[in-house]
Design a protein around this motif. Structure first.
Motif, PDB file in Angstrom:
ATOM      1  N   SER A 102      43.996  58.624  19.340  1.00  0.00           N
ATOM      2  CA  SER A 102      43.884  59.906  20.230  1.00  0.00           C
ATOM      3  C   SER A 102      42.788  59.779  21.190  1.00  0.00           C
ATOM      4  O   SER A 102      42.721  60.176  22.496  1.00  0.00           O
ATOM      5  CB  SER A 102      43.985  61.274  19.459  1.00  0.00           C
ATOM      6  N   GLY A 125      44.330  57.884  23.777  1.00  0.00           N
ATOM      7  CA  GLY A 125      45.979  57.740  23.786  1.00  0.00           C
ATOM      8  C   GLY A 125      46.251  59.034  23.662  1.00  0.00           C
ATOM      9  O   GLY A 125      47.322  59.141  24.612  1.00  0.00           O
ATOM     10  N   ARG A 245      50.046  49.576  21.211  1.00  0.00           N
ATOM     11  CA  ARG A 245      51.412  49.230  21.002  1.00  0.00           C
ATOM     12  C   ARG A 245      51.936  47.900  21.632  1.00  0.00           C
ATOM     13  O   ARG A 245      53.053  47.801  21.988  1.00  0.00           O
ATOM     14  CB  ARG A 245      52.325  50.330  21.676  1.00  0.00           C
ATOM     15  N   SER A 367      47.794  59.997  12.187  1.00  0.00           N
ATOM     16  CA  SER A 367      48.988  60.302  13.166  1.00  0.00           C
ATOM     17  C   SER A 367      50.334  60.157  12.376  1.00  0.00           C
ATOM     18  O   SER A 367      50.378  59.618  11.433  1.00  0.00           O
ATOM     19  CB  SER A 367      48.746  59.338  14.287  1.00  0.00           C
TER      20      SER A 367
HETATM   21  N1  LIG Z   1      55.399  56.830  18.701  1.00  0.00           N
HETATM   22  C1  LIG Z   1      54.175  57.402  18.998  1.00  0.00           C
HETATM   23  N2  LIG Z   1      54.067  58.618  18.887  1.00  0.00           N
HETATM   24  C2  LIG Z   1      53.010  59.279  19.152  1.00  0.00           C
HETATM   25  N3  LIG Z   1      51.832  58.593  19.916  1.00  0.00           N
HETATM   26  C3  LIG Z   1      52.087  57.453  19.874  1.00  0.00           C
HETATM   27  C4  LIG Z   1      52.986  56.589  19.460  1.00  0.00           C
HETATM   28  N4  LIG Z   1      53.184  55.438  19.712  1.00  0.00           N
HETATM   29  C5  LIG Z   1      51.732  55.189  20.075  1.00  0.00           C
HETATM   30  N5  LIG Z   1      51.212  56.295  20.244  1.00  0.00           N
HETATM   31  C6  LIG Z   1      49.577  56.533  20.743  1.00  0.00           C
HETATM   32  O1  LIG Z   1      48.897  56.762  19.524  1.00  0.00           O
HETATM   33  C7  LIG Z   1      47.958  57.469  19.752  1.00  0.00           C
HETATM   34  C8  LIG Z   1      47.369  57.850  18.346  1.00  0.00           C
HETATM   35  O2  LIG Z   1      46.826  56.629  18.001  1.00  0.00           O
HETATM   36  P1  LIG Z   1      46.380  56.487  16.495  1.00  0.00           P
HETATM   37  O3  LIG Z   1      47.491  56.841  15.264  1.00  0.00           O
HETATM   38  O4  LIG Z   1      45.745  55.187  16.173  1.00  0.00           O
HETATM   39  O5  LIG Z   1      45.112  57.446  16.386  1.00  0.00           O
HETATM   40  P2  LIG Z   1      44.820  58.871  15.698  1.00  0.00           P
HETATM   41  O6  LIG Z   1      44.544  58.440  14.400  1.00  0.00           O
HETATM   42  O7  LIG Z   1      45.887  59.814  15.982  1.00  0.00           O
HETATM   43  O8  LIG Z   1      43.467  59.343  16.490  1.00  0.00           O
HETATM   44  P3  LIG Z   1      42.167  59.605  16.170  1.00  0.00           P
HETATM   45  O9  LIG Z   1      41.549  58.235  15.706  1.00  0.00           O
HETATM   46  O10 LIG Z   1      41.557  60.127  17.726  1.00  0.00           O
HETATM   47  O11 LIG Z   1      42.142  60.500  15.231  1.00  0.00           O
HETATM   48  C9  LIG Z   1      48.663  58.749  20.383  1.00  0.00           C
HETATM   49  O12 LIG Z   1      47.708  59.461  20.918  1.00  0.00           O
HETATM   50  C10 LIG Z   1      49.492  58.055  21.533  1.00  0.00           C
HETATM   51  O13 LIG Z   1      48.947  57.725  22.574  1.00  0.00           O
END
Ligand SMILES: Nc1ncnc2c1ncn2[C@@H]1O[C@H](COP(=O)(O)OP(=O)(O)OP(=O)(O)O)[C@@H](O)[C@H]1O
Ligand SMILES: CC(C)(CO)[C@@H](O)C(=O)NCCC(=O)O
Length: 480
Positions: A102, A125, A245, A367
């Protein structure tokens, strides 16, 4: 998260612990979600989330993947994927790990347990996803990625005033600004063209906006990454996180930023297990790297399984023909059979796993999504590094390449001189050695080479819930 909990409940995954599922299940978890969802897991599933530090897990996961997976890292430029083998013998450190979730974390990694978070950015993201939602009314991330493949953020052929990004050519009457290395097609101002257009939101093509946003976020991260690498004397940058991705435009834009600002000296490197780094790191706190020595031989089959599993668990979201074929988080229930196979496979080999604690698996709870991308490739001549290879494989995976690469660095200042547009041509995947990537310090290289370490293997457990179209032949074999 609700979906995930429903799934765990429905499949009874929280009961896979101890003989006959009698013990309390404890699961390693990292990221903010490990805190945020701790109570929900306890109340609804009786599962205890054991919290592991996010940065430590990111780094250890990344280090292990780079050492254990021969083709974990790759460059992606002009539509060409070039694998950069990294293993225990390679001169890995120091490197900058840029994790794009994010938000964005930038971590200087100097050794196995040596790291410092040197920077971060709130433009990540989440920014892309949030702004895309606002501007296009789309909620599904995959759909946004697909849309961006059809977008044209600033095409000259489309005529001035029809797209969103303002190009150098828009400002300079169609000319390059060659004196400072900027071509006419370089983005001068993301979304800047909108200012001079008397239009409202519905007049714009959602695909163009998705693409412009993707470029804006990715380029900014690439530029920040380069600045931080320079500030800390680091020559190698790996990009991870679930934002990437394996999306060609995202990778191409990040690569361009790195090439442009490093004056062609550095290349961005991406990771096949980009979205799993933290989860792998958390898992390692349960199952540390398999050690050699007398006891090491006992679980050789398990070691092999772990290594093979990870190699095959490519978790990919390669885009083919503009369609996201990676893990789409749509209907979770219809695509979970691999998970059952995994559980069966794990159960059938668990006698030799010798777990370090009661914890049975690890999860990155930040996430809802998961997964990463072996990017496919197509077109163009390989970047200079690829020439050093000799081990190029033809491996067509991206039959359709991005069409509108008016990248910000499509200028004479990048090594290719005017590169940036994706060329058409046969798909290509090449391999270069990590030592073809510049090292910041020969001493560091010598240090990293010493110590007589072995190739490691690991077992990626139920790291993230993810659905995927990837077949799992190994798991299927073991489950039989
Ligand atoms: N299917 C999906 N649904 C939601 N987000 C997705 C998807 N595929 C890719 N993303 C992207 O992935 C990002 C989240 O990435 P990730 O899971 O690595 O980090 P996070 O753990 O949520 O974030 P942070 O590290 O900042 O806490 C989202 O903000 C979005 O841009
Ligand atoms: C807060 C975290 C570490 C959570 O993963 C991440 O979203 C991040 O690095 N955000 C950027 C915060 C900053 O501006 O440094």
């Amino acid at each position: 998260m609700e979906d995930v909990i429903d799934l765990i409940e429905a499949k009874g995954l929280h009961r896979y612990c101890g003989r006959n599922g009698t013990k309390e299940m404890r699961v390693k978890a990292t990221g903010g979600g490990a805190y945020k969802y701790s109570d929900v897991f306890k109340v609804r599933l009786g599962v205890v989330l054991e919290k592991e530090d996010e940065m430590a897990c990111l780094v250890s996961g990344c280090n292990v993947l780079l050492k254990a997976i021969h083709h974990e890292a790759f460059m992606y430029e002009s539509g060409t994927t070039t694998f950069v083998p990294t293993n225990e013998d390679s001169d890995l450190y120091p490197y900058l790990l840029v994790n794009i979730g994010s938000g964005v974390s930038m971590v200087k990694v100097s050794g196995d347990n040596e790291y410092e978070r040197v920077s971060g950015s709130s433009i990540g993201g989440g920014t892309y996803w949030g702004l895309c939602r606002l501007l296009t009314q789309r909620t599904n991330f995959e759909e946004m990625l697909e849309l961006s493949m059809q977008g044209d953020n600033a095409s000259v052929s489309a005529g001035i005033g029809t797209r969103v990004d303002m190009l150098v050519g828009d400002i300079y009457g169609g000319r390059d600004y060659a004196a400072i290395g900027l071509s006419a097609t370089t983005i001068a101002s993301s979304f800047g063209k909108v200012v001079s257009q008397d239009k409202s939101l519905q007049d714009y093509n959602p695909a163009d906006m998705c693409l412009a946003l993707c470029r804006m976020v990715a380029y900014n991260i690439g530029q920040l990454a380069h600045m931080n690498a320079t500030r800390h004397g680091i020559k190698r940058i790996f990009f991870g996180g679930f934002f990437i991705r394996g999306h060609p435009y995202t990778m191409e834009t990040i690569s361009c930023a790195i090439r442009f600002w490093s004056k062609g000296e550095m290349a961005a490197m991406f990771l096949r297990h980009e979205g799993f780094l933290g989860a792998v790191g958390a898992f390692l706190t349960v199952h540390p790297m398999v050690r050699g020595g007398p006891t090491g031989n006992r679980d050789a089959p398990a070691r092999k399984f772990r290594a093979r599993f990870v190699e095959r668990f490519s978790t990919g979201a390669p885009l083919t023909g503009g369609e996201v074929v990676g893990p789409a988080i749509r209907d979770v229930s219809e695509r979970v059979s691999w998970l059952e196979k995994f559980v069966a496979a794990t159960a059938s080999t668990s006698g030799s796993f010798a777990p370090a604690s009661d914890a049975a698996s690890a999860a990155s709870a930040g996430s809802a999504g998961s997964s990463a991308a072996p990017a496919g490739a197509a077109g163009g001549s390989p970047p200079p590094e690829a020439a050093a290879s000799g081990a190029a494989e033809q491996q067509p995976r991206h039959p359709q390449q991005p069409q509108h690469l008016d990248l910000p660095c499509a200028s004479g200042r990048s090594s290719g001189g005017g590169g940036g547009a994706a060329a058409s041509g046969p798909a290509a995947t090449a391999v270069v050695s990590l030592s073809d990537q510049p090292l910041s310090s020969p001493a560091a290289a010598a240090g990293a080479m010493s110590g007589g370490r072995q190739r490691m293997s690991l077992h990626v457990g139920v790291l993230h819930f993810s659905t995927t179209l990837e077949p799992f032949p190994l798991l299927a074999d073991l489950a039989r």
